[in-house]
Design an enzyme around this catalytic site. Structure first.
Site, PDB file in Angstrom:
ATOM      1  N   HIS A 257       0.834  -1.200   0.000  1.00  0.00           N
ATOM      2  CA  HIS A 257       0.000   0.000   0.000  1.00  0.00           C
ATOM      3  C   HIS A 257       0.872   1.255   0.000  1.00  0.00           C
ATOM      4  CE1 HIS A 257      -3.533  -2.480   1.837  1.00  0.00           C
ATOM      5  NE2 HIS A 257      -3.447  -2.617   0.532  1.00  0.00           N
ATOM      6  N   ASP A 274      -0.914   0.807  -9.198  1.00  0.00           N
ATOM      7  CA  ASP A 274      -2.234   0.319  -8.792  1.00  0.00           C
ATOM      8  C   ASP A 274      -3.126   1.548  -8.710  1.00  0.00           C
ATOM      9  OD1 ASP A 274      -4.494  -0.685  -7.510  1.00  0.00           O
ATOM     10  OD2 ASP A 274      -3.357  -2.012  -6.196  1.00  0.00           O
ATOM     11  N   ASP A 285     -10.382  -0.777 -10.611  1.00  0.00           N
ATOM     12  CA  ASP A 285      -9.197  -1.117  -9.819  1.00  0.00           C
ATOM     13  C   ASP A 285      -8.256  -1.934 -10.704  1.00  0.00           C
ATOM     14  OD1 ASP A 285      -7.381  -1.671  -7.842  1.00  0.00           O
ATOM     15  OD2 ASP A 285      -8.758  -2.752  -6.535  1.00  0.00           O
ATOM     16  N   HIS A 364      -0.876 -11.619   0.197  1.00  0.00           N
ATOM     17  CA  HIS A 364      -2.269 -11.168   0.190  1.00  0.00           C
ATOM     18  C   HIS A 364      -3.128 -12.143  -0.607  1.00  0.00           C
ATOM     19  CE1 HIS A 364      -1.975  -9.670  -4.006  1.00  0.00           C
ATOM     20  NE2 HIS A 364      -0.794  -9.194  -3.675  1.00  0.00           N
ATOM     21  N   HIS A 368     -10.927  -9.134  -4.320  1.00  0.00           N
ATOM     22  CA  HIS A 368     -11.952  -8.622  -3.405  1.00  0.00           C
ATOM     23  C   HIS A 368     -13.140  -8.193  -4.250  1.00  0.00           C
ATOM     24  CE1 HIS A 368     -10.720  -4.580  -4.738  1.00  0.00           C
ATOM     25  NE2 HIS A 368      -9.474  -4.955  -4.509  1.00  0.00           N
ATOM     26  N   HIS A 375     -13.040  -1.731  -2.100  1.00  0.00           N
ATOM     27  CA  HIS A 375     -13.159  -3.010  -1.386  1.00  0.00           C
ATOM     28  C   HIS A 375     -14.631  -3.106  -0.998  1.00  0.00           C
ATOM     29  CE1 HIS A 375      -8.621  -2.692  -0.296  1.00  0.00           C
ATOM     30  NE2 HIS A 375      -8.814  -3.273  -1.462  1.00  0.00           N
ATOM     31  N   GLU A 398      -5.959 -10.374  -8.699  1.00  0.00           N
ATOM     32  CA  GLU A 398      -4.709  -9.624  -8.579  1.00  0.00           C
ATOM     33  C   GLU A 398      -3.586 -10.414  -7.886  1.00  0.00           C
ATOM     34  OE1 GLU A 398      -4.856  -6.401  -5.654  1.00  0.00           O
ATOM     35  OE2 GLU A 398      -6.996  -6.817  -5.387  1.00  0.00           O
ATOM     36  N   TYR A 402       6.518 -10.457  -4.512  1.00  0.00           N
ATOM     37  CA  TYR A 402       7.248  -9.325  -3.937  1.00  0.00           C
ATOM     38  C   TYR A 402       8.523  -9.843  -3.283  1.00  0.00           C
ATOM     39  CZ  TYR A 402       2.396  -7.921  -4.419  1.00  0.00           C
ATOM     40  OH  TYR A 402       1.138  -7.709  -4.913  1.00  0.00           O
ATOM     41  N   ARG A 420       2.579  -7.014  -9.546  1.00  0.00           N
ATOM     42  CA  ARG A 420       1.169  -7.349  -9.342  1.00  0.00           C
ATOM     43  C   ARG A 420       0.442  -7.033 -10.643  1.00  0.00           C
ATOM     44  NH1 ARG A 420       0.525  -4.930  -5.012  1.00  0.00           N
ATOM     45  NH2 ARG A 420      -0.597  -2.997  -5.508  1.00  0.00           N
ATOM     46  N   GLU A 422      -3.553  -6.836 -12.014  1.00  0.00           N
ATOM     47  CA  GLU A 422      -4.926  -6.828 -11.485  1.00  0.00           C
ATOM     48  C   GLU A 422      -5.914  -6.380 -12.541  1.00  0.00           C
ATOM     49  OE1 GLU A 422      -7.332  -4.881  -7.667  1.00  0.00           O
ATOM     50  OE2 GLU A 422      -5.499  -3.931  -8.417  1.00  0.00           O
TER      51      GLU A 422
END
Length: 454
Positions: A257, A274, A285, A364, A368, A375, A398, A402, A420, A422
């Site tokens: 994040h 993102d 998203d 993760h 979602h 979310h 997604e 990492y 990532r 997504e």
């Protein structure tokens, strides 16, 4: 700006079309049928939030309130009263006020609440203390979103307690409080055709923003310069960011994040973006990862192709009849096999999955719900069992990997690689529909785009 001016920008009134009015009325009827006779729902608008001193954050309506009313002003309360002879939908809102509107923007007022927003009755919000207790009287249960706004919770309890004090006079106060989310959030989980159209368009706008960012990217730029390219595309389409954009180069792409967006983009690093816009309340998203200099290194490409394969496998599982966890497990299997083949994990993939060894690199879940909230609301489990996927649900897919510098047992060529990918996926009657399919993600396609802008 003037020291006393408030940040009162609102979404365009043009968004509230006759078709949308019909859609909102259908939602309210559906909710009231589920509530049943003898009930009442009381839903407050989102409060205004102060950013600093006398400057407010740009106002964003509460998603539940927006879903039922389409009303974008603060200082409002929506009341649904099934079976009320004078009208089942009552909207309390601010009165028209030429002086206040000169300073802070136009208001719908009571006339606009009825004519434009479909309320059966509308009263000034200043009269809510006098009128709302009467609407609560003789209702058995109250549906409310308790716990979200403590100040409003206290007002609601005060209105009910006032009725209780009049019990000896024959007044019948409600005796049951029910969480509105129990009914409303399940409704919001299943998107209508109108909602899907908005989400598809939000995805198209966000796709243009990601492509613009790829074309603009060059070594030596700052992360916030790339963020500015995203914001330009969002705003020129009349939308807002659905959430703070993540623009992380190199090691910053390994921070899930990361939102500082203030580092320099170095030659040889990857850039993870993102970002998605919000159109008439509905979020997109999208995440894409690409090389700052337009060419994947061998290590970057090897890991990227593992993540891309994992995403394709997960999307294939986003079909009706599967359960929520199926896409995640499909991604985990591909990621684990890929990590073993590249030497980042050692052992049998099945046992590594059982032991959760992949979580060192993929911590993760694979998606979602998506909708009015990025979310979005909706249960992931029912009775402790993963929920079955059904047509009308929209989810993100997604997967990622990492590998920050210093990760033990990992070759340095993989250090500071964060990837990532997504997309937004609609579950359809016979499969799935990737709403953001036009956003490039094939390695060769990405390399052709990066740095190609003027």
């Amino acid at each position: 700006m003037n020291a006393t001016t408030r940040n009162a920008r609102r979404p365009s009134a043009d968004a509230f079309t006759p078709a949308m009015a019909k859609e909102l009325a259908r939602r309210r009827r559906q909710l009231m049928r589920a509530m049943g006779q003898g009930s009442i729902a009381v839903i407050p608008s989102a409060p205004v939030r102060v950013r600093n001193h006398d400057v407010e954050y740009p106002y964003r309506q509460d998603s539940d309130f927006l879903y039922l009313t389409g009303f974008t002003e603060p200082g409002a309360v929506a009341v649904l009263v099934p079976g009320r002879p004078q009208g089942e939908y009552v909207l309390f809102c601010r009165e028209r006020d030429p002086v206040m509107e000169t300073w802070h923007g136009r208001r719908a007022g009571q006339e606009g609440a009825v004519e434009r927003f479909g309320a059966d009755d509308s009263f000034p919000i200043s009269d809510v203390d006098d009128i709302l207790p009467g609407l609560l009287e003789d209702r058995v249960r109250v549906y409310a979103t308790l716990g979200r706004d403590q100040d409003f919770d206290q007002k609601l309890m005060g209105w009910v307690n006032r009725l209780k004090e009049q019990a000896r006079s024959g007044v019948h106060p409600p005796h049951e409080f029910v969480s509105l989310e129990y009914l409303l959030h399940d409704m919001r989980l299943f998107k209508s055709r109108a909602e899907i159209r908005l989400m598809r368009e939000a995805g198209a706008i966000s796709t243009r923003a990601h492509v613009r960012a790829m074309k603009a990217c060059r070594p030596g730029m700052m992360e916030y310069e790339i963020e500015a390219e995203l914001l330009y595309e969002f705003r020129r389409a009349g939308t807002e960011p659905a959430y703070p954009s993540i623009v992380g180069g190199g090691a910053n792409g390994c921070i899930l994040h990361y939102t500082e967006n203030n580092a320099r983009l170095n030659d040889g690093d990857l850039l993870l973006i993102d970002a998605g816009c919000e159109l008439q309340g509905y979020a997109s998203d999208i995440t894409r990862t690409f090389p700052v200099n337009g060419r994947f290194s061998p290590a970057q490409r090897e890991l990227y192709e593992v993540v891309l394969e994992a995403q394709y496998a997960a999307i294939e599982q986003a079909v009706p009849g599967n359960h929520w966890n199926d896409p995640h497990m499909a991604a985990v299997k591909v990621l684990t096999r890929g990590l073993v083949s590249l030497g980042l994990l050692k052992g049998r993939p099945a046992q590594l999955i059982k032991d959760g060894a992949y979580r060192q690199f993929y911590m993760h879940r694979t998606g979602h719900w998506l909708g009015l909230d990025v979310h979005d609301v909706g249960d992931y489990k029912l009775d402790e069992t993963w929920r079955l996927l059904e047509p009308g649900m929209v989810m993100t897919v997604e997967p990622g990997l990492y590998i920050p510098a210093g990760t033990k047992g990992v070759s340095k060529r993989f250090h500071d690689i964060g990837i990532r990918i997504e997309d937004d996926v609609l579950v359809t009657a016979d499969g799935y529909d990737v709403l953001t399919r036009d956003c490039p993600k094939a390695p060769d396609e990405i390399e052709a785009l990066v740095g190609s802008g003027e």
